[in-house]
Design an enzyme around this catalytic site. Structure first.
Site, short mmCIF file in Angstrom:
data_model
loop_
_atom_site.label_atom_id
_atom_site.label_comp_id
_atom_site.label_asym_id
_atom_site.label_seq_id
_atom_site.Cartn_x
_atom_site.Cartn_y
_atom_site.Cartn_z
N LYS A 1 0.81 -1.23 0.00
CA LYS A 1 0.00 0.00 0.00
C LYS A 1 0.84 1.28 0.00
O LYS A 1 0.48 2.28 0.61
CB LYS A 1 -0.99 -0.01 1.18
CG LYS A 1 -2.06 -1.08 1.04
CD LYS A 1 -3.04 -1.09 2.19
CE LYS A 1 -2.52 -1.85 3.37
NZ LYS A 1 -3.55 -2.15 4.38
N ASP B 1 -6.15 -5.67 9.96
CA ASP B 1 -7.45 -5.01 9.83
C ASP B 1 -8.58 -5.98 9.53
O ASP B 1 -9.73 -5.75 9.92
CB ASP B 1 -7.42 -3.88 8.78
CG ASP B 1 -6.92 -4.34 7.43
OD1 ASP B 1 -6.47 -5.49 7.29
OD2 ASP B 1 -6.95 -3.52 6.49
#
Length: 478
Positions: free
Chosen positions: A186, A222
């Site tokens: 990311k 997450d």
């Protein structure tokens, strides 16, 4: 003025904005007006049933390799054991901190729990580009500084609070409070972190300050946070899914199937597994399903050859996939009379939020599409161009939804539980107008007939989940 959808910074969205769309006939937009040549050129983006089943079979093989002692090291889909053995049961209580790091923004949260009460206060902090690409010490010092500011504002500087740390990058967990970073994703590339324990790095940064007291009771991904957050309300929730800037999933697996699980059984006989399915295909397993646009996106990414499955799905890449197709079709004379614009031909300039906005136009209306093309300095587009552009967007987003659906159906079939809720977070699922319905339809086609499932939007994201993991850990200690 068109309705605008954010897409990249998952952490900044208020869950009250999230709306699951009403039932929608997706095929209503795929009208015969789409140019025959465009439809032909997009055929590689539309998966057949046989391709979906091949994707599922290959993913299942990868999952089993990740779970096995002999095959884990060479496995592409790592299936990291999280050491979370218990889901919330509603008896958790106390005051907890949570840190949610996984993108260009991160959140610090203070959560108070009782059997009938939930109160959450949080603050969002940005991570500047130079810190995302700087040293690990800079990153964790920045995080600790922001945590101290938050704790001072909340007047809890003098308390030693349990902290759940959501760290949404590939971790090899060596325990509930120890996780070694395998690789950055990311857009992050901080030096001195890969191969090291991120909990220790955070503790070191806190100790360097000396003004805050924190008891880190859990580190998690997450997806785990999303699952735990949804499981607090729905005890059938046994899969956590992220479809946002990145894509990943976790699920509840039997301990006997996790050959790397080396902790004491707390009694549940189960443990959460973080699949890290974003890397699926890095060994060539998905080459049969990848397009020239996927290869181009990968080539110019910060991590070529890595996270290939994620690059076909997530918000970081979806807009660029569409742009590449539009660029090609324009240069071939199939769009805009062969005349594009500098912006259209600029990498990263067709944002993923444009895909959601274009597909939010009602059938037969092209107001958003027209406005977006004008922003890209294409003011000569015809209605035929609008139809074709929307079709390209639909093909890319529908393919993403089908890839995610193949993954979820694979997990559901593997678990073979009679009823499972899938907890989901992430800006693509949250804001794309048809993603939910596309997933419901495709999973229903692929899942075993004895399994009932539903999809649940995570209200408070992985932040609440991090606090709940800390709360469950404290409950088990007691």
């Amino acid at each position: 003025m068109r309705q605008k959808f954010g897409i990249f910074s998952l952490e900044i969205y208020d869950s009250t904005l999230a709306v699951i769309p009403q039932q929608f006939d997706y095929n209503a937009n795929l009208q015969t007006e789409v140019s025959v040549r465009i439809r032909e050129q997009c055929r590689e983006l539309v998966y057949t049933d046989a391709q979906c089943k091949e994707i599922m079979q290959k993913l299942l093989e990868n999952l089993n390799r990740g779970l096995g002692t002999q095959t884990h090291n060479s496995a592409i889909v790592k299936c990291f054991v999280t050491y979370v053995q218990d889901l919330p049961n509603g008896t958790e209580k106390g005051k907890f901190l949570a840190l949610d790091l996984g993108g260009t923004n991160f959140r610090v949260l203070l959560i108070e729990l009782s059997e009938s009460h939930f109160e959450m206060r949080s603050k969002i902090f940005a991570i500047p580009q130079h810190i995302m690409l700087g040293s690990g010490e800079q990153l964790f010092d920045h995080i600790a500084d922001c945590m101290a500011k938050f704790m001072k504002e909340e007047k809890v500087m003098d308390e030693t609070l349990p902290l759940g740390f959501t760290f949404s990058f590939p971790l090899t967990q060596l325990g509930l409070t120890k996780g070694r970073l395998e690789r950055w994703t990311k857009g992050f590339n901080c030096s001195g972190v890969v191969g090291n324990d991120v909990v220790k790095l955070l503790e070191d940064a806190i100790n360097r300050r000396g003004d805050i007291k924190i008891d880190i009771t859990a580190v998690l991904n997450d997806t785990t946070g999303t699952l735990m957050s949804c499981a607090w309300k729905n005890h059938n929730c046994k899969i956590g899914l992220i479809v946002g800037t990145g894509s990943n999933a976790c699920y509840v697996e039997k301990q006997k199937n996790c050959e790397l699980f080396d902790d004491q059984n707390n009694g549940s006989g189960e443990v959460l597994v973080n699949t890290e399915w974003g890397a699926f295909g890095d060994d060539g397993a998905l080459d049969f399903a990848r397009s020239e646009y996927d290869r181009s996106v990968d080539k110019f990414s910060i991590n070529p050859g890595k996270q290939l499955h994620e690059k076909m799905i997530s918000g970081m890449y979806m807009g660029e996939l569409v742009r590449l197709a539009l660029e090609r079709f324009t240069k071939e004379g199939l769009l805009f009379g062969g005349k594009g614009s500098e912006l259209l031909f600029t990498r990263g300039r067709f944002y993923t939020k444009y895909v959601s906005e274009i597909e939010s136009d009602p059938p037969g209306s092209y107001a958003n599409c027209k406005e977006i093309l004008e922003e890209l300095h294409i003011k000569h587009a015809t209605e035929q161009d609008f139809v074709n552009v929307r079709y390209v967007c639909e093909c890319i987003s529908k393919r993403a939804a089908h890839l995610v659906s193949c993954g979820i159906a694979t997990l559901l079939n593997k678990m073979n539980e009679p009823r499972v809720t899938v907890g989901i977070d992430g800006s693509v699922y949250r804001y794309h107008p048809h993603f939910h319905n596309l997933m419901m339809e495709k999973i229903s086609e692929l899942v075993n007939p004895n399994i009932t499932f539903d999809l649940m939007l995570s209200e408070d994201g992985s932040g609440r989940g991090a606090a709940l993991v800390a709360a469950v850990a404290c409950r088990k200690r007691r």
